[in-house]
Scaffold this active site. Sequence first.
Site, PDB file in Angstrom:
ATOM      1  N   CYS A 108       0.821  -1.220   0.000  1.00 17.93           N
ATOM      2  CA  CYS A 108       0.000   0.000   0.000  1.00 17.93           C
ATOM      3  C   CYS A 108       0.856   1.272   0.000  1.00 17.93           C
ATOM      4  CB  CYS A 108      -1.031  -0.026   1.125  1.00 17.93           C
ATOM      5  SG  CYS A 108      -2.362   1.156   0.810  1.00 17.93           S
ATOM      6  N   HIS A 213      -3.704  -5.022   0.191  1.00 13.85           N
ATOM      7  CA  HIS A 213      -3.278  -5.455   1.521  1.00 13.85           C
ATOM      8  C   HIS A 213      -3.396  -6.972   1.665  1.00 13.85           C
ATOM      9  CE1 HIS A 213      -2.725  -1.606   3.735  1.00 13.85           C
ATOM     10  NE2 HIS A 213      -3.564  -1.143   2.824  1.00 13.85           N
ATOM     11  N   GLU A 215      -2.041  -8.810   3.698  1.00  8.13           N
ATOM     12  CA  GLU A 215      -2.013  -9.240   5.109  1.00  8.13           C
ATOM     13  C   GLU A 215      -3.413  -9.440   5.687  1.00  8.13           C
ATOM     14  OE1 GLU A 215      -1.400  -6.249   4.088  1.00  8.13           O
ATOM     15  OE2 GLU A 215      -2.159  -4.742   5.493  1.00  8.13           O
TER      16      GLU A 215
END
Length: 238
Positions: A108, A213, A215
């Site tokens: 990001c 993202h 994650e």
Amino acid sequence: MKKPFIAVTPSYHSKEQITYVKYTYLKALKAAGAIPFTISLYSEGEDLKQILSMADGFLFTGGPDIHPFHYNQEVHKNCGEICDERDRLELSLLPLAMKTGKPVLGICRGIQLLNVALGGTLWQDIDSQVSSPFPLAHSQTFDYRLPSHTVTVNPDSLLSSVLDCCEIKVNSMHHQAIRDLAPGLKAAGYSEDGIIEAVEHPGCPFFLGVQWHPEYMWETQPAMARMFHAFVNACNPS
Ligand code: MN
């Protein structure tokens, strides 16, 4: 077997004077076999050199907007929050990290940082600066574990070999994006509106930036887990 140490750049809550890293990054790195650690925002000089030799890889995380002065632009009225301390740490860290030849991953803000540090520019606000017949939800308001748009991945890229596919559905929590690519960087993926969503540096052993993202998605999307595994596996524990 020794696990690689991954240096992770933190966010900074200036009012409370708290640095922090979202647990999602640490959890994803741990699950991929790494030991993550956070760098102090005030690392410089010899301290930074020691961190560079200790770390086996570097993760540039998400966060606020980069000050547009770092890419020679005036500040657009829709530019968001800025953290000078973080800009300074990350912009000095990236070229040094690249010199070590150790793996770099940007997520990001991280992909934007890689681009700016190497001489590229950004769209300061996609909605007001980039016209599209069908504006995508780059700033999704729903659950971050859910995808928001599709990214078409360049078949000749490191990313496509890591993901083992040429199209991926990603989440999206950004209002800025890469405008002019920095010298040396190659776009590895685009969303349908032409926004660059992934970059690589063919001159580096492992250098990847993604605008989404992963994650938040690795637990349900195996392709996202493969990204963290590829990054961690590319790091040689010293
Ligand atoms: Mn997006």
